[in-house]
Write a protein that holds these residues in place. Structure first.
Motif, PDB file in Angstrom:
ATOM      1  N   CYS A   1      31.337 -16.878  49.578  1.00  0.00           N
ATOM      2  CA  CYS A   1      31.140 -15.598  48.921  1.00  0.00           C
ATOM      3  C   CYS A   1      32.385 -14.734  49.082  1.00  0.00           C
ATOM      4  CB  CYS A   1      29.929 -14.906  49.537  1.00  0.00           C
ATOM      5  SG  CYS A   1      29.642 -13.274  48.858  1.00  0.00           S
TER       6      CYS A   1
ATOM      7  N   CYS B   1      24.032 -14.766  46.973  1.00  0.00           N
ATOM      8  CA  CYS B   1      24.509 -14.977  48.340  1.00  0.00           C
ATOM      9  C   CYS B   1      23.381 -14.676  49.336  1.00  0.00           C
ATOM     10  CB  CYS B   1      25.722 -14.094  48.629  1.00  0.00           C
ATOM     11  SG  CYS B   1      26.313 -14.333  50.325  1.00  0.00           S
TER      12      CYS B   1
ATOM     13  N   HIS C   1      32.525 -11.610  49.268  1.00  0.00           N
ATOM     14  CA  HIS C   1      32.298 -10.439  50.110  1.00  0.00           C
ATOM     15  C   HIS C   1      32.791 -10.723  51.529  1.00  0.00           C
ATOM     16  CE1 HIS C   1      29.267  -7.746  52.420  1.00  0.00           C
ATOM     17  NE2 HIS C   1      30.358  -7.045  52.157  1.00  0.00           N
ATOM     18  N   ARG C   2      31.989 -11.345  52.332  1.00  0.00           N
ATOM     19  CA  ARG C   2      32.421 -11.581  53.708  1.00  0.00           C
ATOM     20  C   ARG C   2      32.492 -13.050  54.070  1.00  0.00           C
ATOM     21  NH1 ARG C   2      29.315  -6.671  56.421  1.00  0.00           N
ATOM     22  NH2 ARG C   2      28.984  -8.120  58.147  1.00  0.00           N
ATOM     23  N   GLY C   3      32.432 -13.872  53.022  1.00  0.00           N
ATOM     24  CA  GLY C   3      32.802 -15.271  53.238  1.00  0.00           C
ATOM     25  C   GLY C   3      31.699 -16.232  53.590  1.00  0.00           C
ATOM     26  N   ALA C   4      30.432 -15.798  53.499  1.00  0.00           N
ATOM     27  CA  ALA C   4      29.362 -16.744  53.831  1.00  0.00           C
ATOM     28  C   ALA C   4      29.340 -17.878  52.811  1.00  0.00           C
ATOM     29  CB  ALA C   4      28.011 -16.033  53.817  1.00  0.00           C
TER      30      ALA C   4
ATOM     31  N   TYR D   1      23.570 -13.706  52.283  1.00  0.00           N
ATOM     32  CA  TYR D   1      23.876 -12.688  53.301  1.00  0.00           C
ATOM     33  C   TYR D   1      23.571 -11.262  52.816  1.00  0.00           C
ATOM     34  CZ  TYR D   1      26.319 -11.369  57.663  1.00  0.00           C
ATOM     35  OH  TYR D   1      26.638 -10.905  58.900  1.00  0.00           O
ATOM     36  N   HIS D   2      24.231 -10.783  51.723  1.00  0.00           N
ATOM     37  CA  HIS D   2      23.966  -9.422  51.234  1.00  0.00           C
ATOM     38  C   HIS D   2      23.621  -9.399  49.750  1.00  0.00           C
ATOM     39  CE1 HIS D   2      27.033  -9.343  54.486  1.00  0.00           C
ATOM     40  NE2 HIS D   2      26.207  -8.460  55.028  1.00  0.00           N
ATOM     41  N   GLY D   3      23.338 -10.580  49.217  1.00  0.00           N
ATOM     42  CA  GLY D   3      22.749 -10.645  47.878  1.00  0.00           C
ATOM     43  C   GLY D   3      23.683 -10.528  46.690  1.00  0.00           C
ATOM     44  N   TRP D   4      24.997 -10.633  46.842  1.00  0.00           N
ATOM     45  CA  TRP D   4      25.878 -10.626  45.673  1.00  0.00           C
ATOM     46  C   TRP D   4      25.516 -11.811  44.780  1.00  0.00           C
ATOM     47  CZ3 TRP D   4      31.695  -9.027  46.491  1.00  0.00           C
ATOM     48  CH2 TRP D   4      31.739  -7.791  47.170  1.00  0.00           C
TER      49      TRP D   4
END
Ligand code: FES
Ligand SMILES: [Fe+2]
Length: 432
Positions: A89, A109, A91-94, A111-114
């Motif tokens: 992702c 994603c 965002h923060r790479g998950a 983690y935070h749903g992007w």
């Protein structure tokens, strides 16, 4: 992306390639700096097999895979376009997608749903406009990182991070003939990966698997228990057409047939024509083989039905009726995935028999694959100390012949395949 910090002269010293001898330094298998350099200089520089089109037959199908340590997603989008994206992702790479395969028009994603579309576009940043959210000047990523080079050869999907990578056909070289012959076992010239793969990890370096798949020399020793069982009980051990041969002497004869080739691209090949087509053309699947005979002629059929084993530089092999991949995780940890495949247009009973044969030898409860994993682990353990420097890969060194193509041809138990691999390894590792 750079490939580690190890100096070129240090690399050169790891492969000893001289007349009458060929040796590889222990560190080439065990050293962490070497491993990190391999990720950049090999896995990000050459073509890497990432999957087969039959795993993603429909629009919006996907499968996940790896290029070295990098997780990737292989997708089939609109217009049958196959893309390979970094599975990370923005965002923060998950890791965005955690499934082995599936069908999805979009990826959310965990983690935070992007949200990203199947063709990699970022279409939703969750809670974007909330107080405490993103700046009005937010430089929003457009989408997933796309792996720049993707090419497909007869269903085999290869990807590369290297914009300037050589054309895929050039990379395949002589290995292409073997792929063609394996696929021409199907009357339609196609294979289908439709069974769940066998997945296993071993505590050893990835290059043990690269070397082993084209190593005929080990078979009678490592798979001794199988050989003994086969000698004692013959086909009652469940011979579905794989590993024929009723006794040890017969098996030895079967093993040491044909030739091996180490190619300039780093592939290893082991091939032999079938001695006689008679049992195939009069046996249970005679009709199937007659179709192939009419299509290709007897001589080529004897190759098509022959051995045809490849170790494709650096991470894929074909043996019997399977595609095998191996992925480096750490200098001493590797994951192997075995994908049995069916021949499109072949009789169902034939495909079922071959699948049972794969289960019999290569599954976690099978006769063979676990033996090899154990060897890789003890091989790594043996190399973990520092008392002895060199690994010997010089079997057959004086009987190799260099062909016009640059391929080096050796006798069946020669280590020419491994030498081909290591020469290419040194070349790429020195091109920092
Ligand atoms: S890491 Fe993917 S949304 Fe945050
Ligand atoms: Fe083996």
């Amino acid at each position: 992306m750079e490939g580690g910090i190890i100096a070129n002269n240090a690399i050169d010293g790891l492969v000893l390639d001289k007349p009458h001898t060929f040796r590889v330094h222990t560190k080439a298998y065990t050293d962490r700096e070497v491993f990190e350099a391999e990720m950049g200089r090999i896995f990000e520089k050459t073509w890497i097999y990432v999957g087969h089109t039959s795993e993603i037959p429909n629009r919006y199908d996907y499968k996940t895979s790896y290029i070295g340590l990098q997780p990737v997603i292989v997708t089939r989008g609109d217009g049958d376009v196959i893309n390979v994206f970094v599975n990370r992702c923005m965002h923060r790479g998950a890791v965005l997608c955690r499934e082995a395969h599936g069908n999805a028009q979009q990826f959310d994603c965990p983690y935070h749903g992007w949200v990203y579309t199947n063709d990699g576009k970022l279409v939703a940043v969750t809670h974007k406009d909330e107080v405490g959210g993103y700046s009005a000047d937010f430089d929003q990523p457009k989408g997933l990182f796309k792996v720049p080079k993707v090419e497909v050869y007869r269903g085999f999907v290869f990807a590369s991070f290297n914009d300037a990578v050589q054309p895929l056909l050039q990379h395949l070289g002589r290995a292409r003939t073997i792929i063609d012959r394996r696929l021409n076992q199907s009357p339609e010239g196609e294979i289908v990966l439709r069974s769940q793969p066998f997945v296993a990890r071993y505590k050893g370096n990835w290059k043990f698997q690269t070397e082993n798949i084209v190593d005929d020399y080990h078979f009678l020793f490592v798979h001794r228990a199988f050989v003994d069982l086969q000698s004692k009980y013959g086909d009652t051990t469940g011979n579905f057409g794989l590993h024929p041969g009723g006794n040890t002497a017969e098996m030895r004869k079967q093993r040491y047939r044909g030739n091996v080739w180490g190619t300039p691209q780093g592939h290893g090949i082991l091939d032999a024509q079938l001695g006689t087509l008679e049992p195939l053309l009069t046996g249970r699947f005679a009709e199937h083989y007659k179709v192939l005979k009419d299509k290709y002629g007897e001589d080529e059929l004897a190759w098509i039905a022959g051995r045809g084993i490849i170790s494709m530089f650096p991470n894929m092999g074909m043996i019997h009726q399977q595609i095998r991949t191996w992925r480096p995780i750490a200098p001493d940890l590797t994951e192997v995935t075995i994908y049995p495949y069916a021949l499109k247009g072949a009789p169902d009973a034939y495909n079922e028999g071959v699948l049972h044969a794969q289960e019999r030898f290569y599954s976690p409860a099978g006769y063979g694959a676990t033996d090899d994993m154990e060897m890789f682990a003890i091989n790594h353990e043996g190399l973990s100390g520092r008392a002895v420097d060199w690994v010997l890969l010089e079997r057959g060194v004086d009987t190799d012949t260099v062909l016009e193509s640059g391929d080096v041809q050796g006798k069946p138990s020669s280590e020419a395949c491994m030498r081909g691999f290591w020469r290419r390894w040194r070349q790429l590792m020195s091109e920092a």
